[in-house]
Scaffold this motif. Structure first.
Motif, PDB file in Angstrom:
ATOM      1  N   LEU A 111       0.866  -1.175   0.000  1.00 57.50           N
ATOM      2  CA  LEU A 111       0.000   0.000   0.000  1.00 57.50           C
ATOM      3  C   LEU A 111       0.900   1.222   0.000  1.00 57.50           C
ATOM      4  O   LEU A 111       1.666   1.423   0.951  1.00 57.50           O
ATOM      5  CB  LEU A 111      -0.905   0.014   1.228  1.00 57.50           C
ATOM      6  CG  LEU A 111      -2.130  -0.922   1.220  1.00 57.50           C
ATOM      7  CD1 LEU A 111      -1.723  -2.380   1.130  1.00 57.50           C
ATOM      8  CD2 LEU A 111      -2.973  -0.708   2.464  1.00 57.50           C
ATOM      9  N   LEU A 112       0.859   2.029  -1.058  1.00 61.23           N
ATOM     10  CA  LEU A 112       1.853   3.081  -1.207  1.00 61.23           C
ATOM     11  C   LEU A 112       1.241   4.404  -1.644  1.00 61.23           C
ATOM     12  O   LEU A 112       0.132   4.454  -2.175  1.00 61.23           O
ATOM     13  CB  LEU A 112       2.928   2.653  -2.198  1.00 61.23           C
ATOM     14  CG  LEU A 112       2.466   2.420  -3.643  1.00 61.23           C
ATOM     15  CD1 LEU A 112       3.017   3.521  -4.539  1.00 61.23           C
ATOM     16  CD2 LEU A 112       2.923   1.061  -4.144  1.00 61.23           C
ATOM     17  N   PHE A 113       2.020   5.458  -1.406  1.00 60.21           N
ATOM     18  CA  PHE A 113       1.642   6.805  -1.806  1.00 60.21           C
ATOM     19  C   PHE A 113       2.786   7.422  -2.607  1.00 60.21           C
ATOM     20  O   PHE A 113       3.931   7.391  -2.157  1.00 60.21           O
ATOM     21  CB  PHE A 113       1.369   7.687  -0.589  1.00 60.21           C
ATOM     22  CG  PHE A 113       0.230   7.217   0.264  1.00 60.21           C
ATOM     23  CD1 PHE A 113      -1.066   7.582  -0.033  1.00 60.21           C
ATOM     24  CD2 PHE A 113       0.462   6.407   1.352  1.00 60.21           C
ATOM     25  CE1 PHE A 113      -2.130   7.143   0.748  1.00 60.21           C
ATOM     26  CE2 PHE A 113      -0.584   5.964   2.141  1.00 60.21           C
ATOM     27  CZ  PHE A 113      -1.882   6.328   1.841  1.00 60.21           C
ATOM     28  N   PRO A 114       2.476   7.989  -3.777  1.00 60.35           N
ATOM     29  CA  PRO A 114       3.501   8.746  -4.507  1.00 60.35           C
ATOM     30  C   PRO A 114       3.692  10.102  -3.836  1.00 60.35           C
ATOM     31  O   PRO A 114       2.903  10.485  -2.958  1.00 60.35           O
ATOM     32  CB  PRO A 114       2.888   8.887  -5.903  1.00 60.35           C
ATOM     33  CG  PRO A 114       1.417   8.899  -5.648  1.00 60.35           C
ATOM     34  CD  PRO A 114       1.192   7.968  -4.492  1.00 60.35           C
ATOM     35  N   PRO A 115       4.727  10.845  -4.210  1.00 62.83           N
ATOM     36  CA  PRO A 115       5.041  12.106  -3.523  1.00 62.83           C
ATOM     37  C   PRO A 115       3.875  13.077  -3.417  1.00 62.83           C
ATOM     38  O   PRO A 115       3.658  13.680  -2.376  1.00 62.83           O
ATOM     39  CB  PRO A 115       6.173  12.685  -4.373  1.00 62.83           C
ATOM     40  CG  PRO A 115       6.822  11.500  -4.982  1.00 62.83           C
ATOM     41  CD  PRO A 115       5.715  10.516  -5.242  1.00 62.83           C
TER      42      PRO A 115
END
Length: 210
Positions: A111-115
């Motif tokens: 589960l990730l978030f870009p900048p």
């Protein structure tokens, strides 16, 4: 992809460019419950793989063997995982690894978030917090809603954990960055390189987006 709001189709187009393994897929929110169950199982763990963070949070008074035999442990993990998963589907991206070239059981997920999804050093500024709370209206923290069940030490630790988490990015990663919020591998599939494969894929996405 450097800004919040990259479409699901954009993530799907990028994934095969950075990883040829067909078991990896970009998940949408129709997989919400599946991701929650996977991450809950992974973080509850087994006697061999119980997470140290969870053990500290609940304290020795709430430990059991195996961890999955404790309703208190499972309830706490599932509540936290639901919030993280909902947050990521709303403002980030979920990469899953399925058996049988992307069509079978979900065995790991990142589960990730870009900048651009992190604003003012926070994943959850107040206005997103309102949206998240509304979307999980009936979900209440097991520790906060029934502290007698867990004891006073668990409540203190839970509040300290959430306070530290809320200020983490502003204190330690104020520059634009990619953030892996959760990396979960089912206990039956740990030690097979699935976590490493997901992290390498995220690194490939980050490099490709520069």
């Amino acid at each position: 992809l450097q800004v919040m709001g990259a479409s699901h189709s954009a993530w799907k187009e990028l994934l095969p460019v950075v990883c040829e393994d067909k078991r990896l897929v970009i998940l949408d929110d129709s997989s919400y419950e599946e991701v929650v169950e996977l991450a809950t199982t992974a973080f509850v763990g087994t006697d061999k793989s119980a997470g140290e963070g969870l053990r500290w949070l609940l304290g020795p008074e709430n430990r059991s063997s195996p961890p999955s035999s404790s309703d208190k442990t499972v309830d706490c993990v599932r509540y936290t995982v639901k919030r993280f998963t909902k947050t990521t589907f709303l403002w980030g991206c979920v990469i899953g690894c399925r058996e049988d070239e992307g069509t079978g059981q979900l065995v790991s997920a990142a589960l990730l978030f870009p900048p651009g999804a992190i604003t003012d050093g926070q994943v959850l500024p107040w206005y997103r917090q309102l949206v998240l709370d509304a979307s999980l209206y009936w979900e209440k923290s097991p520790i906060e809603s029934n502290p007698q069940r867990f004891g006073p030490h668990a409540v203190t630790r839970a509040r300290a954990f959430m306070s530290a988490l809320a200020s983490f990015h502003a204190k330690h990663a104020s520059c634009p960055h990619w953030y892996v919020n959760v990396l979960a591998v089912h206990p039956d599939h740990q030690g097979k390189g699935l976590g490493s494969m997901l992290l390498k894929t995220v690194m490939g996405m980050a490099q490709r987006a520069q």
